[in-house]
Write an enzyme that holds these catalytic residues in place. Sequence first.
Site, PDB file in Angstrom:
ATOM      1  N   SER A  25       0.865  -1.188   0.000  1.00  0.00           N
ATOM      2  CA  SER A  25       0.000   0.000   0.000  1.00  0.00           C
ATOM      3  C   SER A  25       0.891   1.224   0.000  1.00  0.00           C
ATOM      4  O   SER A  25       1.703   1.418   0.912  1.00  0.00           O
ATOM      5  CB  SER A  25      -0.880  -0.019   1.248  1.00  0.00           C
ATOM      6  OG  SER A  25      -1.469   1.247   1.441  1.00  0.00           O
ATOM      7  N   HIS A  49      -1.726  -1.382  -3.941  1.00  0.00           N
ATOM      8  CA  HIS A  49      -2.916  -0.879  -3.228  1.00  0.00           C
ATOM      9  C   HIS A  49      -2.843   0.650  -3.143  1.00  0.00           C
ATOM     10  O   HIS A  49      -1.852   1.209  -2.663  1.00  0.00           O
ATOM     11  CB  HIS A  49      -2.923  -1.511  -1.829  1.00  0.00           C
ATOM     12  CG  HIS A  49      -4.115  -1.192  -0.995  1.00  0.00           C
ATOM     13  ND1 HIS A  49      -5.261  -1.951  -1.007  1.00  0.00           N
ATOM     14  CD2 HIS A  49      -4.333  -0.206  -0.086  1.00  0.00           C
ATOM     15  CE1 HIS A  49      -6.137  -1.453  -0.142  1.00  0.00           C
ATOM     16  NE2 HIS A  49      -5.597  -0.383   0.424  1.00  0.00           N
ATOM     17  N   ASP A  51      -4.663   4.057  -1.801  1.00  0.00           N
ATOM     18  CA  ASP A  51      -5.628   4.574  -0.828  1.00  0.00           C
ATOM     19  C   ASP A  51      -6.065   5.986  -1.190  1.00  0.00           C
ATOM     20  O   ASP A  51      -5.259   6.915  -1.137  1.00  0.00           O
ATOM     21  CB  ASP A  51      -4.996   4.619   0.564  1.00  0.00           C
ATOM     22  CG  ASP A  51      -4.811   3.239   1.147  1.00  0.00           C
ATOM     23  OD1 ASP A  51      -5.802   2.496   1.222  1.00  0.00           O
ATOM     24  OD2 ASP A  51      -3.677   2.916   1.533  1.00  0.00           O
ATOM     25  N   MET A  53      -8.358   9.064  -0.050  1.00  0.00           N
ATOM     26  CA  MET A  53      -9.081   9.610   1.120  1.00  0.00           C
ATOM     27  C   MET A  53      -9.490  11.041   0.825  1.00  0.00           C
ATOM     28  O   MET A  53      -8.735  11.797   0.202  1.00  0.00           O
ATOM     29  CB  MET A  53      -8.171   9.597   2.347  1.00  0.00           C
ATOM     30  CG  MET A  53      -7.586   8.234   2.664  1.00  0.00           C
ATOM     31  SD  MET A  53      -6.682   8.305   4.219  1.00  0.00           S
ATOM     32  CE  MET A  53      -5.792   6.749   4.146  1.00  0.00           C
ATOM     33  N   HIS A  82      -8.554   1.605  -3.178  1.00  0.00           N
ATOM     34  CA  HIS A  82      -9.365   1.564  -1.951  1.00  0.00           C
ATOM     35  C   HIS A  82      -9.910   2.963  -1.705  1.00  0.00           C
ATOM     36  O   HIS A  82      -9.171   3.869  -1.304  1.00  0.00           O
ATOM     37  CB  HIS A  82      -8.459   1.086  -0.809  1.00  0.00           C
ATOM     38  CG  HIS A  82      -9.098   1.091   0.541  1.00  0.00           C
ATOM     39  ND1 HIS A  82      -8.374   0.976   1.711  1.00  0.00           N
ATOM     40  CD2 HIS A  82     -10.398   1.188   0.922  1.00  0.00           C
ATOM     41  CE1 HIS A  82      -9.197   1.005   2.743  1.00  0.00           C
ATOM     42  NE2 HIS A  82     -10.429   1.146   2.302  1.00  0.00           N
ATOM     43  N   MET A  84     -11.706   5.577   0.296  1.00  0.00           N
ATOM     44  CA  MET A  84     -12.210   5.985   1.621  1.00  0.00           C
ATOM     45  C   MET A  84     -12.804   7.375   1.427  1.00  0.00           C
ATOM     46  O   MET A  84     -12.271   8.384   1.894  1.00  0.00           O
ATOM     47  CB  MET A  84     -11.063   5.967   2.638  1.00  0.00           C
ATOM     48  CG  MET A  84     -10.705   4.553   3.065  1.00  0.00           C
ATOM     49  SD  MET A  84      -9.068   4.450   3.828  1.00  0.00           S
ATOM     50  CE  MET A  84      -8.075   4.288   2.362  1.00  0.00           C
ATOM     51  N   MET A 153     -10.985  -3.845   7.453  1.00  0.00           N
ATOM     52  CA  MET A 153     -10.034  -2.929   8.072  1.00  0.00           C
ATOM     53  C   MET A 153      -9.611  -3.513   9.416  1.00  0.00           C
ATOM     54  O   MET A 153     -10.454  -3.856  10.254  1.00  0.00           O
ATOM     55  CB  MET A 153     -10.665  -1.546   8.284  1.00  0.00           C
ATOM     56  CG  MET A 153     -11.137  -0.851   7.012  1.00  0.00           C
ATOM     57  SD  MET A 153      -9.902  -0.775   5.695  1.00  0.00           S
ATOM     58  CE  MET A 153      -8.698   0.340   6.411  1.00  0.00           C
ATOM     59  N   ASP A 191      -6.482  -4.961   5.719  1.00  0.00           N
ATOM     60  CA  ASP A 191      -5.747  -3.710   5.541  1.00  0.00           C
ATOM     61  C   ASP A 191      -5.677  -2.978   6.882  1.00  0.00           C
ATOM     62  O   ASP A 191      -6.714  -2.813   7.531  1.00  0.00           O
ATOM     63  CB  ASP A 191      -6.540  -2.871   4.514  1.00  0.00           C
ATOM     64  CG  ASP A 191      -5.855  -1.596   4.099  1.00  0.00           C
ATOM     65  OD1 ASP A 191      -4.681  -1.415   4.432  1.00  0.00           O
ATOM     66  OD2 ASP A 191      -6.509  -0.797   3.403  1.00  0.00           O
TER      67      ASP A 191
HETATM   68  C1  DX5 Z   1      -5.274   3.099   5.891  1.00  0.00           C
HETATM   69  C2  DX5 Z   1      -5.072   2.445   4.557  1.00  0.00           C
HETATM   70  C3  DX5 Z   1      -4.047   1.384   4.484  1.00  0.00           C
HETATM   71  C4  DX5 Z   1      -2.674   1.735   4.998  1.00  0.00           C
HETATM   72  C5  DX5 Z   1      -2.278   0.628   5.927  1.00  0.00           C
HETATM   73  O1  DX5 Z   1      -6.606   3.386   6.154  1.00  0.00           O
HETATM   74  O2  DX5 Z   1      -6.264   1.933   4.015  1.00  0.00           O
HETATM   75  O3  DX5 Z   1      -3.950   0.809   3.170  1.00  0.00           O
HETATM   76  O4  DX5 Z   1      -1.680   1.885   4.023  1.00  0.00           O
HETATM   77  O5  DX5 Z   1      -1.135   0.980   6.578  1.00  0.00           O
HETATM   78  P1  DX5 Z   1      -0.351   0.004   7.542  1.00  0.00           P
HETATM   79  O6  DX5 Z   1      -0.027  -1.220   6.772  1.00  0.00           O
HETATM   80  O7  DX5 Z   1       0.837   0.809   7.929  1.00  0.00           O
HETATM   81  O8  DX5 Z   1      -1.255  -0.282   8.710  1.00  0.00           O
HETATM   82 ZN    ZN Z   2      -6.153   0.744   2.139  1.00  0.00          ZN
END
Ligand code: DX5
Ligand code: ZN
Length: 235
Positions: A25, A49, A51, A53, A82, A84, A153, A191
Site C-alpha cells: 500500500s 494498493h 488509498d 481519502m 481503496h 475511503m 479494516m 488492511d
Molecule cells: C489506511 C489504509 C491502508 C494503509 C495501511 O486506512 O487503508 O492501506 O496503508 O497501513 P499500515 O499497513 O501501515 O497499517
Molecule cells: Zn487501504
Amino acid sequence: MPQIAPSIFSSPKSFPPALPQIVPSILSSDICDLARLLPSLEQEAEWLHLDVMDGCFVPNITFGFPIIKSLRGKTKMFFDTHLMIAKPEQYFERFAEAGSDAITFHMEASEKPLEAIKQIHFLGRKAGIALNDESPAKVAFPFLEEADLVLVMGAPAGFGGQTLQAENVEKIRALRKKIDSEKLQALVSVDCGVNQETAKTLLEAGVDILVMGSAVFKAENPAEELKRLKEGLRL
Ligand code: DX5
Ligand code: ZN
C-alpha cells in the site's frame, strides 16, 4: 454510462492473483520516489494498493485521479484502489478511466451497495466492498455473492501505522466461514496493522490478501523487504 475499455496496462492474469499474496500500500511511501521503486516492486507483487481519502469519510486526505493515472503509465501491476470517500458511486467511472483494476468502496459510505457493485462491473472492473472497524461481518454477507473482494479494516480507516485489533481477526474468520460454506468466490483482504507478526494470525484466520503499508515502505529497500516478508511467511 459508456463502457470503459479495459486498461491496456493491466494483466488479465492478475485476478485472482497467486494466493495468499502481500499487496503493498503506497500510503506510507514517498510518492515521488515510486517511479524508481516500481520496477523492483513489480518483481515481488502482482497488485499495488492505492488509498484514496477525501477528508470527509475519513479525517485524512491523500491523492486522486492524476496520481493514479500517472502511476498507470509506469507499471503493469494490478491497481487495487481503496476508496475511503463519501458518495463513492459518483467517482467510479473516473477511477476506472484513471486505470484502477479493482475499485473497493466502503459499505458505510454507500446507500445501495448492490447497485454500486454492478456499476463497477459495468465499467469492466473488479468490485470490492470494505468494512470499517465499526461494521460487523454480517453487513457484508448479502453482497458476497456479487463482490469480487471483501476488504476488512484491521483498525479504523484513514491512517497507516496502526495496530491490528483482535475483533477484526474474528470478522475475517466469520467472512471466511461464510464464503467457504456457500462456495463463493470473493477474496478476503485485510488492511491496517498487517506486518510480519500479525500476518501469521491473519493467514490462519483465512485471508487471501495482506495489504501492507508501513511494513513495506518504512524499509530502506521496499522490494527487498517484500521478498523477505514473503520468504518469512512462506508465500
Ligand atoms: C489506511 C489504509 C491502508 C494503509 C495501511 O486506512 O487503508 O492501506 O496503508 O497501513 P499500515 O499497513 O501501515 O497499517
Ligand atoms: Zn487501504
